[in-house]
Design an enzyme around this catalytic site. Structure first.
Site, PDB file in Angstrom:
ATOM      1  N   GLU A 140       0.790  -1.223   0.000  1.00 39.40           N
ATOM      2  CA  GLU A 140       0.000   0.000   0.000  1.00 39.40           C
ATOM      3  C   GLU A 140       0.825   1.277   0.000  1.00 39.40           C
ATOM      4  O   GLU A 140       0.536   2.195   0.769  1.00 39.40           O
ATOM      5  CB  GLU A 140      -0.940  -0.041   1.207  1.00 39.40           C
ATOM      6  CG  GLU A 140      -0.254   0.013   2.597  1.00 39.40           C
ATOM      7  CD  GLU A 140       0.118  -1.347   3.171  1.00 39.40           C
ATOM      8  OE1 GLU A 140       0.324  -2.297   2.384  1.00 39.40           O
ATOM      9  OE2 GLU A 140       0.213  -1.458   4.404  1.00 39.40           O
TER      10      GLU A 140
ATOM     11  N   HIS B  25      -8.086  -3.928  -1.314  1.00 36.10           N
ATOM     12  CA  HIS B  25      -7.342  -4.066  -0.068  1.00 36.10           C
ATOM     13  C   HIS B  25      -6.274  -2.978   0.053  1.00 36.10           C
ATOM     14  O   HIS B  25      -6.239  -2.246   1.053  1.00 36.10           O
ATOM     15  CB  HIS B  25      -6.707  -5.455   0.010  1.00 36.10           C
ATOM     16  CG  HIS B  25      -5.877  -5.689   1.223  1.00 36.10           C
ATOM     17  ND1 HIS B  25      -6.367  -6.314   2.352  1.00 36.10           N
ATOM     18  CD2 HIS B  25      -4.597  -5.362   1.512  1.00 36.10           C
ATOM     19  CE1 HIS B  25      -5.417  -6.364   3.271  1.00 36.10           C
ATOM     20  NE2 HIS B  25      -4.322  -5.791   2.779  1.00 36.10           N
ATOM     21  N   GLU B  26      -5.439  -2.852  -0.959  1.00 34.43           N
ATOM     22  CA  GLU B  26      -4.352  -1.866  -0.866  1.00 34.43           C
ATOM     23  C   GLU B  26      -4.907  -0.444  -0.801  1.00 34.43           C
ATOM     24  O   GLU B  26      -4.384   0.406  -0.075  1.00 34.43           O
ATOM     25  CB  GLU B  26      -3.371  -2.019  -2.032  1.00 34.43           C
ATOM     26  CG  GLU B  26      -2.777  -3.426  -2.191  1.00 34.43           C
ATOM     27  CD  GLU B  26      -2.237  -4.048  -0.915  1.00 34.43           C
ATOM     28  OE1 GLU B  26      -1.849  -3.319   0.018  1.00 34.43           O
ATOM     29  OE2 GLU B  26      -2.216  -5.294  -0.832  1.00 34.43           O
TER      30      GLU B  26
ATOM     31  N   HIS C 105      -6.022   0.518   2.658  1.00 33.89           N
ATOM     32  CA  HIS C 105      -4.918   0.919   3.536  1.00 33.89           C
ATOM     33  C   HIS C 105      -4.693   2.441   3.538  1.00 33.89           C
ATOM     34  O   HIS C 105      -4.040   2.958   4.447  1.00 33.89           O
ATOM     35  CB  HIS C 105      -3.618   0.242   3.104  1.00 33.89           C
ATOM     36  CG  HIS C 105      -3.374  -1.109   3.696  1.00 33.89           C
ATOM     37  ND1 HIS C 105      -3.366  -1.342   5.064  1.00 33.89           N
ATOM     38  CD2 HIS C 105      -3.088  -2.303   3.110  1.00 33.89           C
ATOM     39  CE1 HIS C 105      -3.084  -2.632   5.271  1.00 33.89           C
ATOM     40  NE2 HIS C 105      -2.920  -3.228   4.112  1.00 33.89           N
TER      41      HIS C 105
ATOM     42  N   GLU D 179      -3.972  -4.550   9.188  1.00 34.67           N
ATOM     43  CA  GLU D 179      -4.452  -5.560   8.245  1.00 34.67           C
ATOM     44  C   GLU D 179      -5.886  -6.036   8.507  1.00 34.67           C
ATOM     45  O   GLU D 179      -6.620  -6.317   7.564  1.00 34.67           O
ATOM     46  CB  GLU D 179      -3.487  -6.746   8.197  1.00 34.67           C
ATOM     47  CG  GLU D 179      -2.074  -6.373   7.741  1.00 34.67           C
ATOM     48  CD  GLU D 179      -2.002  -5.753   6.335  1.00 34.67           C
ATOM     49  OE1 GLU D 179      -2.985  -5.873   5.579  1.00 34.67           O
ATOM     50  OE2 GLU D 179      -0.961  -5.142   6.014  1.00 34.67           O
TER      51      GLU D 179
ATOM     52  N   ASP E 179       8.078 -10.174  10.570  1.00 33.71           N
ATOM     53  CA  ASP E 179       7.605 -11.065   9.522  1.00 33.71           C
ATOM     54  C   ASP E 179       6.910 -12.301  10.097  1.00 33.71           C
ATOM     55  O   ASP E 179       6.008 -12.858   9.471  1.00 33.71           O
ATOM     56  CB  ASP E 179       8.829 -11.529   8.709  1.00 33.71           C
ATOM     57  CG  ASP E 179       8.583 -11.378   7.225  1.00 33.71           C
ATOM     58  OD1 ASP E 179       7.851 -10.436   6.856  1.00 33.71           O
ATOM     59  OD2 ASP E 179       9.113 -12.201   6.455  1.00 33.71           O
TER      60      ASP E 179
ATOM     61  N   TYR F  73      -5.139 -10.611   9.626  1.00 31.67           N
ATOM     62  CA  TYR F  73      -6.045 -10.204   8.550  1.00 31.67           C
ATOM     63  C   TYR F  73      -7.471 -10.683   8.821  1.00 31.67           C
ATOM     64  O   TYR F  73      -8.408  -9.906   8.897  1.00 31.67           O
ATOM     65  CB  TYR F  73      -5.587 -10.804   7.208  1.00 31.67           C
ATOM     66  CG  TYR F  73      -4.302 -10.243   6.641  1.00 31.67           C
ATOM     67  CD1 TYR F  73      -3.068 -10.614   7.165  1.00 31.67           C
ATOM     68  CD2 TYR F  73      -4.307  -9.366   5.574  1.00 31.67           C
ATOM     69  CE1 TYR F  73      -1.884 -10.130   6.637  1.00 31.67           C
ATOM     70  CE2 TYR F  73      -3.119  -8.863   5.029  1.00 31.67           C
ATOM     71  CZ  TYR F  73      -1.915  -9.258   5.575  1.00 31.67           C
ATOM     72  OH  TYR F  73      -0.744  -8.769   5.046  1.00 31.67           O
TER      73      TYR F  73
HETATM   74  N1  BES Z   1       0.919  -4.460   3.767  1.00 33.51           N
HETATM   75  C1  BES Z   1       0.689  -5.744   3.216  1.00 33.51           C
HETATM   76  C2  BES Z   1       1.939  -6.422   2.737  1.00 33.51           C
HETATM   77  C3  BES Z   1       3.011  -6.637   3.796  1.00 33.51           C
HETATM   78  C4  BES Z   1       2.695  -6.928   5.118  1.00 33.51           C
HETATM   79  C5  BES Z   1       4.329  -6.558   3.433  1.00 33.51           C
HETATM   80  C6  BES Z   1       3.702  -7.108   6.055  1.00 33.51           C
HETATM   81  C7  BES Z   1       5.328  -6.752   4.369  1.00 33.51           C
HETATM   82  C8  BES Z   1       5.016  -7.014   5.691  1.00 33.51           C
HETATM   83  C9  BES Z   1      -0.308  -5.694   2.065  1.00 33.51           C
HETATM   84  O1  BES Z   1      -1.315  -4.761   2.249  1.00 33.51           O
HETATM   85  C10 BES Z   1      -0.984  -7.027   2.014  1.00 33.51           C
HETATM   86  O2  BES Z   1      -1.643  -7.368   2.942  1.00 33.51           O
HETATM   87  N2  BES Z   1      -0.818  -7.743   0.905  1.00 33.51           N
HETATM   88  C11 BES Z   1      -1.395  -9.051   0.715  1.00 33.51           C
HETATM   89  C12 BES Z   1      -2.577  -8.996  -0.198  1.00 33.51           C
HETATM   90  C13 BES Z   1      -3.879  -8.770   0.468  1.00 33.51           C
HETATM   91  C14 BES Z   1      -5.001  -8.796  -0.548  1.00 33.51           C
HETATM   92  C15 BES Z   1      -4.170  -9.724   1.582  1.00 33.51           C
HETATM   93  C16 BES Z   1      -0.374  -9.925   0.056  1.00 33.51           C
HETATM   94  O3  BES Z   1       0.655  -9.400  -0.387  1.00 33.51           O
HETATM   95  O4  BES Z   1      -0.606 -11.113  -0.055  1.00 33.51           O
HETATM   96 ZN    ZN Z   2      -2.634  -5.285   3.767  1.00 28.42          ZN
END
Ligand code: BES
Ligand code: ZN
Length: 644
Positions: A312, A336-337, A340, A359, A417, A425
């Site tokens: 995002e 989703h993005e 954010h 999330e 991580d 989520y």
């Molecule tokens: N912000 C996240 C990606 C993220 C989280 C990167 C933690 C690094 C550390 C992003 O908004 C996200 O949640 N992406 C998901 C897709 C979403 C539709 C659930 C993904 O990348 O799978």
């Molecule tokens: Zn996200």
């Protein structure tokens, strides 16, 4: 925005006092700056909010904070480095003359003040996860200039060779800061509670274009010695994980007055078609929870090795090309993005223990956008798939009693991580759905909209959110408080008994077809005619372990599953194929694992292979050897732990 030194020291004194008075050791703020919807607040005012301790940063924000980052960097593809300066504006409490920054794998050349006089600096003890603290003297002018270079292995940066791009002709670079990787390319305080505005001048080789999560001041760039320079500015202070850069052979197409798509020229038609409805997304989001405060909303579709689905980055979401299904069936990722832009970028998790606030709220909001645009049935299907993913994630975490199933997660000693599972989520979204149902949609929406306004541009902790909920939604209603089970939701493990689960009637019909198949009806005779991507995902997920090779072959032939162009359907099919050791799908598996590097797809498939004894392990090792060079370090890092 300028500030007199008197203002500065007075504010700093207030800050220091608040902390010294033990306000939760810099806990919940009462000093919220008044923010007009749509207007950026004074960046300097932002820094005054006392912050909870962030165990993933060396910064000591109660003493000194970075308020603005000015970058002047050159991208060198030959050495895979960014080199130049980061000019940091610092706000310090009285009598504080140094600041602690976060760094990792950075080579520091020198540090000066704003006038070029050298300042003392020192690296502290390195930590494997956190990197190295960099302590720098703060001059009276409160501006420091760090001359530095990134390392070729910088965790936030992926330097792609031309072969690793879609167009195959030019190299590509992109950054991914979340959660704690910004420190591998910018020496700053890398903590989500410490908001910073930024500007940048990025010099790239001629023929390439730089884009950032900021206002593009020179869209065409300026010719400079050895390439082209692009200038950017983001006046709205953001957590440093949102500072983002991409460089490549990039083209743009508008999808509306304030939306558009950036990508490699060969991908532009597909991307623009997939995202043709982008403008409507922003309108729908605004209608739900108030004005979009970032100006433009563009999407950058990255080369296939992008390790995430989406990121995002403000004004410019970064997205995987695996959402380009051709039929707009995977656009909930963009919802989703975009969501954010409120939950995450406007109201930000104060520490990574509060990640679910980013999330979970976003997953809830995403679903509301999808409902507004595509109707309740599509939203119900997506929510139902989410529920299934939550159950799987709880199982993977060790069951409903496992500590890591808590929303407010304890990450002590771990990389943030580790908290990136479906739990924040989907449990988070389920929590908000439960709140919505308890008070009714109208009242809940009014609350949530006001919540975003009340806390705009501020960090949020789980504790503060509960306090806000009690003050502004529950308002002393003891019966409601009891029904909601708030503490169980945020501090307890598993899923509380009052959880609201959304059911999809379409999925009930899909399950009936799955039963017919299991009872012997040939695949070609199932009523799958108008099925959406989500129904296919559910169908494949609903088939149990223990199918025969004949059944798998029947499915594969009838529905051409191994030839699927839709990444989610293909992924669900390949998971099933691997778990049944269905060999005819191996070429498709190899193609999928070597043509994209999205961790969500790649990691589980390798894990499933490795769980299949000698047979799967041999294939896993062989395919990984081919695929690994194309993966981002985020992806290869997690697969390295699985494939040995
Ligand atoms: N912000 C996240 C990606 C993220 C989280 C990167 C933690 C690094 C550390 C992003 O908004 C996200 O949640 N992406 C998901 C897709 C979403 C539709 C659930 C993904 O990348 O799978
Ligand atoms: Zn996200």
């Amino acid at each position: 925005m300028t500030m007199t030194s008197f203002d500065r020291s007075t504010r700093a004194a207030v800050l220091a006092l608040a902390c010294a008075a033990g306000l939760g050791g810099c806990a919940p703020a009462t000093v919220a700056p008044a923010v007009q919807p749509g207007a950026a607040p004074a960046p300097s005012a932002q820094a005054m909010i006392p912050l909870p301790r962030d165990i993933h940063s060396f910064a000591r924000p109660e003493q000194a904070r970075v308020t603005h980052v000015g970058l002047d960097l050159r991208a060198d593809f030959a050495s895979k480095t960014l080199e130049g300066t980061a000019t940091l504006d610092v706000q310090a409490a009285p009598n504080v003359h140094e600041i602690v920054l976060d760094t990792r794998d950075l080579e520091i050349r020198k540090v000066t003040d704003g006038a070029g006089r050298e300042m003392p600096w020192e690296f502290g003890q390195a930590d494997e996860v956190l990197g190295r603290p960099l302590t720098v003297g703060v001059p009276d002018g409160r501006r420091i200039v760090i001359h530095y270079r990134t390392s070729p292995g910088a965790g936030a940066l992926q330097w792609l060779t031309p072969e690793q791009t879609a167009g195959k002709r030019h190299p590509f670079l992109f950054s991914q800061g979340q959660a704690i990787l910004t420190r591998t390319w910018i020496p700053t305080q890398d903590s989500p509670g410490i908001r910073q505005s930024y500007d940048a001048r990025i010099t790239v080789p001629a023929g390439l274009t730089a884009v950032m999560s900021a206002d593009m001041l020179t869209p065409q760039g300026e010719a400079v010695q050895g390439g082209r320079a692009f200038r950017f500015r983001l006046d709205t202070p953001v957590p440093p994980y949102l500072i983002a850069l991409a460089v490549g052979d990039l083209a743009f197409r508008a999808t509306g007055p304030r939306t558009g798509v950036w990508t490699e020229p060969v991908t532009l038609d597909r991307a623009a078609n997939e995202l043709a409805e982008l403008e409507k997304f922003v309108d729908a989001a605004e209608a739900l929870y108030g004005p979009y405060r970032w100006g433009r909303y563009d999407v950058l579709v990255l080369p296939p090795s992008f390790p995430f689905g989406g990121m995002e980055n403000p004004r410019l979401t970064f997205a995987t090309p695996t959402i380009l299904a051709g039929d707009r069936s995977l656009v909930s990722l963009i919802a989703h993005e975009l969501a954010h832009s409120w939950s995450g970028n406007l109201v930000t998790n104060a520490t990574w223990a509060d990640f679910w606030l980013n999330e979970g709220f976003t997953t809830y909001f995403e679903n509301r956008i999808m409902e507004a645009l595509y109707g309740p049935e599509r939203a119900a299907m997506l929510a139902s798939l989410g529920w299934g993913n939550l159950q799987t994630a709880i199982g993977d975490a060790g069951g409903p009693g496992a500590a890591d199933t808590r929303l407010h997660i304890d990450l002590a000693g771990r990389d943030p991580d580790a908290g990136m599972t479906e739990i924040p989520y989907e449990k988070g979204a389920t929590f908000l759905r439960t709140l919505e149902q308890a008070v009714g949609r109208e009242r809940w929406d009014a609350y949530l909209r006001a919540y975003f306004d009340r806390h705009a541009f501020q960090p949020m902790t789980t504790e503060r959110f509960l306090a806000d909920l009690r003050a502004n939604l529950i308002r002393g209603d003891a019966e409601l408080e009891r029904r909601l089970m708030l503490d169980e939701w945020v501090s307890g493990t598993g899923v509380p008994s009052n959880a609201v689960r959304r059911e999809s009637s379409a999925f009930a019909r899909v399950e009936a077809e799955a039963q017919r198949f299991l009872a012997g009806t040939p695949a070609a005779q199932l009523a799958t005619g108008q099925w959406s991507t989500q129904e296919w995902q559910h169908f494949l997920g609903a088939l149990p372990q223990g199918l025969t090779a004949a059944q798998l072959g029947d499915l594969d032939r009838a529905f051409r599953l191994s030839q699927q162009g839709n990444s989610e359907i293909l992924f669900a099919w390949l998971q099933m194929a691997v778990r049944h050791r269905y060999e005819p799908a191996l070429p498709a598996l190899e193609r999928f694992l070597t043509s994209q590097g999205r961790r969500k797809f790649v990691r589980p498939l390798f894990a499933s292979l490795m769980a299949q004894g000698e047979w799967g392990q041999a294939h896993a090792r062989r395919i990984y050897q081919l695929a690994r060079p194309g993966y981002h370090p985020v992806t290869s890092g997690s697969v390295d732990e699985i494939v040995r």
